[in-house]
Scaffold this motif. Structure first.
Motif, PDB file in Angstrom:
ATOM      1  N   SER A  35      12.601 -28.855   3.175  1.00  0.00           N
ATOM      2  CA  SER A  35      13.821 -28.774   3.983  1.00  0.00           C
ATOM      3  C   SER A  35      14.837 -29.844   3.595  1.00  0.00           C
ATOM      4  O   SER A  35      16.024 -29.719   3.893  1.00  0.00           O
ATOM      5  CB  SER A  35      13.480 -28.909   5.471  1.00  0.00           C
ATOM      6  N   GLN A  36      14.360 -30.899   2.922  1.00  0.00           N
ATOM      7  CA  GLN A  36      15.238 -31.984   2.481  1.00  0.00           C
ATOM      8  C   GLN A  36      15.690 -31.820   1.038  1.00  0.00           C
ATOM      9  O   GLN A  36      16.326 -32.711   0.482  1.00  0.00           O
ATOM     10  CB  GLN A  36      14.516 -33.327   2.652  1.00  0.00           C
ATOM     11  N   GLY A  37      15.343 -30.695   0.441  1.00  0.00           N
ATOM     12  CA  GLY A  37      15.729 -30.456  -0.941  1.00  0.00           C
ATOM     13  C   GLY A  37      14.827 -31.120  -1.951  1.00  0.00           C
ATOM     14  O   GLY A  37      15.197 -31.277  -3.127  1.00  0.00           O
ATOM     15  N   ILE A  47       7.552 -38.543  -6.880  1.00  0.00           N
ATOM     16  CA  ILE A  47       7.276 -39.653  -5.977  1.00  0.00           C
ATOM     17  C   ILE A  47       5.950 -39.430  -5.267  1.00  0.00           C
ATOM     18  O   ILE A  47       5.778 -38.441  -4.545  1.00  0.00           O
ATOM     19  CB  ILE A  47       8.403 -39.831  -4.940  1.00  0.00           C
ATOM     20  N   ILE A  48       5.018 -40.337  -5.493  1.00  0.00           N
ATOM     21  CA  ILE A  48       3.746 -40.327  -4.777  1.00  0.00           C
ATOM     22  C   ILE A  48       3.932 -41.205  -3.548  1.00  0.00           C
ATOM     23  O   ILE A  48       4.175 -42.405  -3.661  1.00  0.00           O
ATOM     24  CB  ILE A  48       2.614 -40.867  -5.669  1.00  0.00           C
ATOM     25  N   GLY A  49       3.856 -40.598  -2.372  1.00  0.00           N
ATOM     26  CA  GLY A  49       4.185 -41.304  -1.132  1.00  0.00           C
ATOM     27  C   GLY A  49       5.522 -40.861  -0.574  1.00  0.00           C
ATOM     28  O   GLY A  49       6.151 -41.583   0.208  1.00  0.00           O
ATOM     29  N   VAL A  73       8.980 -45.773   3.075  1.00  0.00           N
ATOM     30  CA  VAL A  73       9.756 -46.157   1.899  1.00  0.00           C
ATOM     31  C   VAL A  73       9.892 -44.988   0.931  1.00  0.00           C
ATOM     32  O   VAL A  73      10.993 -44.681   0.467  1.00  0.00           O
ATOM     33  CB  VAL A  73       9.114 -47.354   1.190  1.00  0.00           C
ATOM     34  N   GLY A  74       8.780 -44.311   0.627  1.00  0.00           N
ATOM     35  CA  GLY A  74       8.837 -43.206  -0.316  1.00  0.00           C
ATOM     36  C   GLY A  74       9.745 -42.086   0.150  1.00  0.00           C
ATOM     37  O   GLY A  74      10.455 -41.469  -0.653  1.00  0.00           O
ATOM     38  N   GLY A  75       9.744 -41.822   1.460  1.00  0.00           N
ATOM     39  CA  GLY A  75      10.610 -40.784   1.998  1.00  0.00           C
ATOM     40  C   GLY A  75      12.077 -41.146   1.867  1.00  0.00           C
ATOM     41  O   GLY A  75      12.917 -40.315   1.474  1.00  0.00           O
ATOM     42  N   ALA A  76      12.394 -42.387   2.211  1.00  0.00           N
ATOM     43  CA  ALA A  76      13.784 -42.837   2.075  1.00  0.00           C
ATOM     44  C   ALA A  76      14.216 -42.802   0.619  1.00  0.00           C
ATOM     45  O   ALA A  76      15.347 -42.420   0.289  1.00  0.00           O
ATOM     46  CB  ALA A  76      13.928 -44.243   2.644  1.00  0.00           C
ATOM     47  N   LEU A  77      13.317 -43.180  -0.272  1.00  0.00           N
ATOM     48  CA  LEU A  77      13.634 -43.171  -1.701  1.00  0.00           C
ATOM     49  C   LEU A  77      13.836 -41.751  -2.209  1.00  0.00           C
ATOM     50  O   LEU A  77      14.770 -41.482  -2.983  1.00  0.00           O
ATOM     51  CB  LEU A  77      12.510 -43.852  -2.473  1.00  0.00           C
ATOM     52  N   ALA A  78      12.995 -40.825  -1.766  1.00  0.00           N
ATOM     53  CA  ALA A  78      13.134 -39.429  -2.195  1.00  0.00           C
ATOM     54  C   ALA A  78      14.486 -38.871  -1.769  1.00  0.00           C
ATOM     55  O   ALA A  78      15.179 -38.208  -2.558  1.00  0.00           O
ATOM     56  CB  ALA A  78      11.997 -38.589  -1.612  1.00  0.00           C
ATOM     57  N   ARG A  79      14.872 -39.135  -0.533  1.00  0.00           N
ATOM     58  CA  ARG A  79      16.167 -38.639  -0.043  1.00  0.00           C
ATOM     59  C   ARG A  79      17.326 -39.294  -0.794  1.00  0.00           C
ATOM     60  O   ARG A  79      18.327 -38.636  -1.119  1.00  0.00           O
ATOM     61  CB  ARG A  79      16.277 -38.887   1.460  1.00  0.00           C
ATOM     62  N   VAL A 126       7.219 -42.570  -9.434  1.00  0.00           N
ATOM     63  CA  VAL A 126       7.239 -43.709  -8.521  1.00  0.00           C
ATOM     64  C   VAL A 126       5.988 -43.652  -7.668  1.00  0.00           C
ATOM     65  O   VAL A 126       5.738 -42.647  -6.992  1.00  0.00           O
ATOM     66  CB  VAL A 126       8.493 -43.705  -7.623  1.00  0.00           C
ATOM     67  N   TYR A 127       5.199 -44.722  -7.709  1.00  0.00           N
ATOM     68  CA  TYR A 127       4.033 -44.812  -6.829  1.00  0.00           C
ATOM     69  C   TYR A 127       4.455 -45.629  -5.615  1.00  0.00           C
ATOM     70  O   TYR A 127       4.644 -46.848  -5.694  1.00  0.00           O
ATOM     71  CB  TYR A 127       2.845 -45.475  -7.526  1.00  0.00           C
ATOM     72  N   ALA A 128       4.611 -44.945  -4.465  1.00  0.00           N
ATOM     73  CA  ALA A 128       5.051 -45.601  -3.230  1.00  0.00           C
ATOM     74  C   ALA A 128       4.111 -45.270  -2.079  1.00  0.00           C
ATOM     75  O   ALA A 128       4.504 -45.321  -0.912  1.00  0.00           O
ATOM     76  CB  ALA A 128       6.478 -45.167  -2.881  1.00  0.00           C
ATOM     77  N   ALA A 129       2.878 -44.921  -2.405  1.00  0.00           N
ATOM     78  CA  ALA A 129       1.922 -44.544  -1.363  1.00  0.00           C
ATOM     79  C   ALA A 129       1.354 -45.783  -0.678  1.00  0.00           C
ATOM     80  O   ALA A 129       1.308 -46.872  -1.251  1.00  0.00           O
ATOM     81  CB  ALA A 129       0.784 -43.731  -1.978  1.00  0.00           C
TER      82      ALA A 129
END
Length: 309
Positions: free
Chosen positions: A42-44, A5-7, A12-18, A70-73
């Protein structure tokens, strides 16, 4: 699935990564700083430290090693254009999945706070908003590459809301800090289709699993005119709702923020619902009204957080 995930440190990118990590995927995220990398770790989420300018090679290497990218930057026009073009070149022929996070700002109409009857589904033609022409070009680049050994898609959400957002409700609360009133532009009947962050991440999961090459998927769950938002915020804080001229709005939200608060962007998620079976679970953005984090924004301050298309 190995997903890069870029971003990954953004809203949005953080929520998607989690979300994807919680679903059991192996997620790698781009981090520009050591502290950002530590947060991802720390979030795995496996961090790749670097940025889109000086470390473009490392970004492409991480992209080629993934099953899906995923480009979410939230990058500037030139940086986004170059990165998306490089991703397409690097991934063509690899049978990798590439998903671009766009937004319905590409089809926003400058109504000056007036109502628009126009509603756009994924396949409907429209005149791109000039300030988002680079984003529409990025969409076109990704869509054109589909099928050439690349499973590329575009997800185009409306106004995204939820914990930590900086959308229209937040902006109306901020206007109270500046003017003492809950503000809207002109008639305040302009409407920007909205969607909760959790519904956006679920749509990405469905696109990664089921999306077709060249797929374009809108994400929208509801809509509410800006005047109604202002009236609800005014009732929450015990202040008046107040109409601003475009010039006054610029003094409250800045030039770009005033534009966003005055446009209409109404969409339907036809393909997302029909092809992917996506159904939003959060349909009322006004349920945020009264949250303490929002009320704090009404306290006078000297800076205004930026909005994005």
């Amino acid at each position: 699935m190995d997903i890069f995930i870029i971003g990954a440190t953004g809203f949005v990118g953080g929520a998607l990564a989690r979300h994807l990590s919680a679903e059991g995927h192996s997620v790698t995220g781009l981090a520009r700083t050591g502290s950002a990398a530590a947060t991802l770790d720390s979030q795995g989420i496996t961090p790749v430290t670097g940025d889109l300018d000086e470390h473009r090679g490392a970004v492409m290497t991480a992209a080629r090693a993934a099953d899906a990218v995923v480009y979410a930057a939230q990058a500037g026009p030139e940086q986004e254009t170059a990165t998306v073009q490089d991703l397409v070149r690097a991934l063509t022929g690899t049978h990798t999945t590439l998903v671009l996070l766009s937004g319905t700002g590409v089809l926003a109409q400058r109504t000056g706070g007036a109502w628009s009857p126009d509603v756009f589904a994924e396949d409907d033609p429209f005149t791109p908003e000039p300030l988002a022409a680079y984003r529409k070009a990025a969409e076109d680049t990704v869509m054109a590459a589909a099928g050439d050994g690349l499973r590329s898609m575009v997800v185009r959400p409306g106004l995204i809301w939820g914990p930590g957002d900086h959308g229209h409700v937040s902006s109306v609360y901020r206007s109270v800090a500046v003017t003492g009133a809950a503000c809207y532009v002109g008639e305040g009947l302009n409407t920007y289709g909205h969607v909760h962050i959790d519904d956006v991440t679920r749509l990405f999961s469905l696109a990664l699993e089921q999306g077709r090459p060249g797929g374009l998927y809108h994400a929208v769950a509801g809509e509410v005119p800006n005047r109604w938002i202002a009236e609800r915020v005014a009732a929450d804080l015990g202040v008046e709702a107040h109409s601003l001229t475009p010039e006054e709005a610029t003094g409250v939200w800045g030039e770009f923020g005033a534009l966003i608060m005055s446009v209409s962007s109404r969409v339907r998620a036809v393909r997302a619902r029909r092809d992917l079976g996506w159904q939003p679970r959060h349909t009322d953005m006004l349920t945020m009204i009264g949250e303490e984090r929002l009320r704090r924004l009404a306290i006078p301050q000297t800076t205004v957080a930026p909005l994005s298309l």
